[in-house]
Design an enzyme around this catalytic site. Structure first.
Site, PDB file in Angstrom:
ATOM      1  N   CYS A   1      20.167  18.377 -30.272  1.00  0.00           N
ATOM      2  CA  CYS A   1      19.789  19.771 -30.005  1.00  0.00           C
ATOM      3  C   CYS A   1      19.944  20.098 -28.519  1.00  0.00           C
ATOM      4  CB  CYS A   1      18.339  20.004 -30.431  1.00  0.00           C
ATOM      5  SG  CYS A   1      17.750  21.649 -29.953  1.00  0.00           S
TER       6      CYS A   1
ATOM      7  N   VAL B   1      12.693  22.488 -32.962  1.00  0.00           N
ATOM      8  CA  VAL B   1      12.549  21.676 -31.761  1.00  0.00           C
ATOM      9  C   VAL B   1      13.238  22.437 -30.619  1.00  0.00           C
ATOM     10  CG1 VAL B   1      12.387  19.444 -32.894  1.00  0.00           C
ATOM     11  CG2 VAL B   1      14.646  20.368 -32.388  1.00  0.00           C
TER      12      VAL B   1
ATOM     13  N   GLU C   1       9.652  26.746 -27.343  1.00  0.00           N
ATOM     14  CA  GLU C   1      10.671  27.501 -26.616  1.00  0.00           C
ATOM     15  C   GLU C   1      11.060  26.731 -25.339  1.00  0.00           C
ATOM     16  OE1 GLU C   1      12.686  30.031 -27.112  1.00  0.00           O
ATOM     17  OE2 GLU C   1      11.866  30.362 -29.093  1.00  0.00           O
ATOM     18  N   SER C   2      12.296  26.250 -25.326  1.00  0.00           N
ATOM     19  CA  SER C   2      12.734  25.363 -24.244  1.00  0.00           C
ATOM     20  C   SER C   2      12.547  25.972 -22.851  1.00  0.00           C
ATOM     21  CB  SER C   2      14.209  24.989 -24.449  1.00  0.00           C
ATOM     22  OG  SER C   2      15.010  26.144 -24.564  1.00  0.00           O
TER      23      SER C   2
HETATM   24  N1  GSH Z   1      14.964  29.427 -28.705  1.00  0.00           N
HETATM   25  C1  GSH Z   1      14.612  28.078 -29.097  1.00  0.00           C
HETATM   26  C2  GSH Z   1      15.728  27.531 -29.999  1.00  0.00           C
HETATM   27  C3  GSH Z   1      15.340  26.197 -30.652  1.00  0.00           C
HETATM   28  C4  GSH Z   1      16.227  25.887 -31.858  1.00  0.00           C
HETATM   29  O1  GSH Z   1      16.842  26.778 -32.485  1.00  0.00           O
HETATM   30  N2  GSH Z   1      16.279  24.599 -32.201  1.00  0.00           N
HETATM   31  C5  GSH Z   1      17.038  24.213 -33.390  1.00  0.00           C
HETATM   32  C6  GSH Z   1      17.750  22.879 -33.179  1.00  0.00           C
HETATM   33  S1  GSH Z   1      18.976  22.936 -31.927  1.00  0.00           S
HETATM   34  C7  GSH Z   1      16.078  23.976 -34.541  1.00  0.00           C
HETATM   35  O2  GSH Z   1      15.029  23.400 -34.354  1.00  0.00           O
HETATM   36  N3  GSH Z   1      16.460  24.400 -35.760  1.00  0.00           N
HETATM   37  C8  GSH Z   1      15.700  24.125 -36.931  1.00  0.00           C
HETATM   38  C9  GSH Z   1      15.624  25.299 -37.850  1.00  0.00           C
HETATM   39  O3  GSH Z   1      16.006  26.402 -37.438  1.00  0.00           O
HETATM   40  O4  GSH Z   1      15.177  25.085 -38.973  1.00  0.00           O
HETATM   41  C10 GSH Z   1      14.422  27.219 -27.851  1.00  0.00           C
HETATM   42  O5  GSH Z   1      15.020  27.546 -26.806  1.00  0.00           O
HETATM   43  O6  GSH Z   1      13.635  26.262 -27.888  1.00  0.00           O
END
Ligand code: GSH
Length: 232
Positions: A11, A51, A63-64
């Site tokens: 990720c 994550v 949120e990163s």
């Molecule tokens: N805006 C969020 C995006 C986090 C995100 O989309 N993570 C993805 C993995 S790269 C995730 O956990 N996806 C799981 C899902 O949507 O079920 C951040 O910056 O933390």
């Protein structure tokens, strides 16, 4: 209790946080999960099932970019610039970096050449805006590594892998400063440490699993022809 990062190894948003933890030498734990089969405890812990999340004592942060702001405020060696205007602009470029990260994701899943080219052109337009703001010697703001560098390194690393699979995806003539910056970031110790061992191989395996247009350029002898399509 040490901060505990809940991660999925491919990720790019998690990787942003890992870079900041490394750059600031913050003692931490990492727990890897498989997003294709997330464990029950993660579903309970993560407000949106995504994550990264960072556990600090009994608090859960998500949120990163928010997690990185927290780490930067609480631990020494500030990565954000001291000047409030520059700091605000850096935050804007971090938001732009999130949009670019989603374009990179789309490049891996779009199914036709036309869709792929359309997404790539939109990404290159975003890069047109970025190009004139990159100091790039060696970092986005110039000499100091910042949260902007931590934000763009994962997406530029994936773009580099996409270019290995389909040469010509990166346009070195159109964005010379971004490309010079990318080369520097890919070698940076905090970025290298944030990458899973054999990251390129894992990422290409994921591209194969996603069955997008770009997967046809992968070396077929290296991949399982029967793998089920999936995002993670
Ligand atoms: N805006 C969020 C995006 C986090 C995100 O989309 N993570 C993805 C993995 S790269 C995730 O956990 N996806 C799981 C899902 O949507 O079920 C951040 O910056 O933390």
């Amino acid at each position: 209790m040490k901060p505990r990062l809940i991660s999925y190894k491919l990720c790019p948003f998690v990787q942003r946080v890992a870079i900041v933890l490394n750059q600031k030498s913050i003692d931490h734990e990492i727990e890897y999960i498989d997003l294709a089969k997330p464990p029950g405890w993660f579903q309970e812990l993560s407000p949106f099932g995504k994550v990264p999340i960072l556990q600090i004592e009994s608090a859960v942060l998500w949120e990163s970019s928010v997690i990185n702001e927290y780490l930067d405020e609480v631990y020494p060696n500030r990565l954000h610039p001291a000047d409030p205007v520059l700091r605000a602009k850096n935050r804007s470029w971090i938001e732009h970096g999130s949009q670019c990260t989603w374009s990179i994701f789309d490049l891996g899943i779009k199914e036709t050449e036309q869709e792929f080219i359309e997404v790539l052109e939109r990404l290159l337009k975003k890069f047109d805006m970025l190009e004139s703001s990159v100091e790039g010697i060696p970092f986005f703001n110039g000499t100091e590594f910042s949260l902007v560098d931590a934000c763009y390194a994962p997406l530029l690393q994936r773009l580099h892998f996409l270019d290995e699979v389909r040469p010509g995806t990166v346009d070195r003539n159109r964005h010379p400063k971004i490309n010079a910056w990318m080369e520097i970031l890919l070698q940076h110790p905090a970025v290298q440490k944030s990458s899973a061992p054999r990251m390129g191989e894992h990422y290409k395996r994921l591209l194969w699993k996603r069955h997008g247009y770009i997967s046809q350029f992968l070396d077929k002898s290296q991949h399982d022809p029967n793998v089920q399509k999936g995002l993670y």
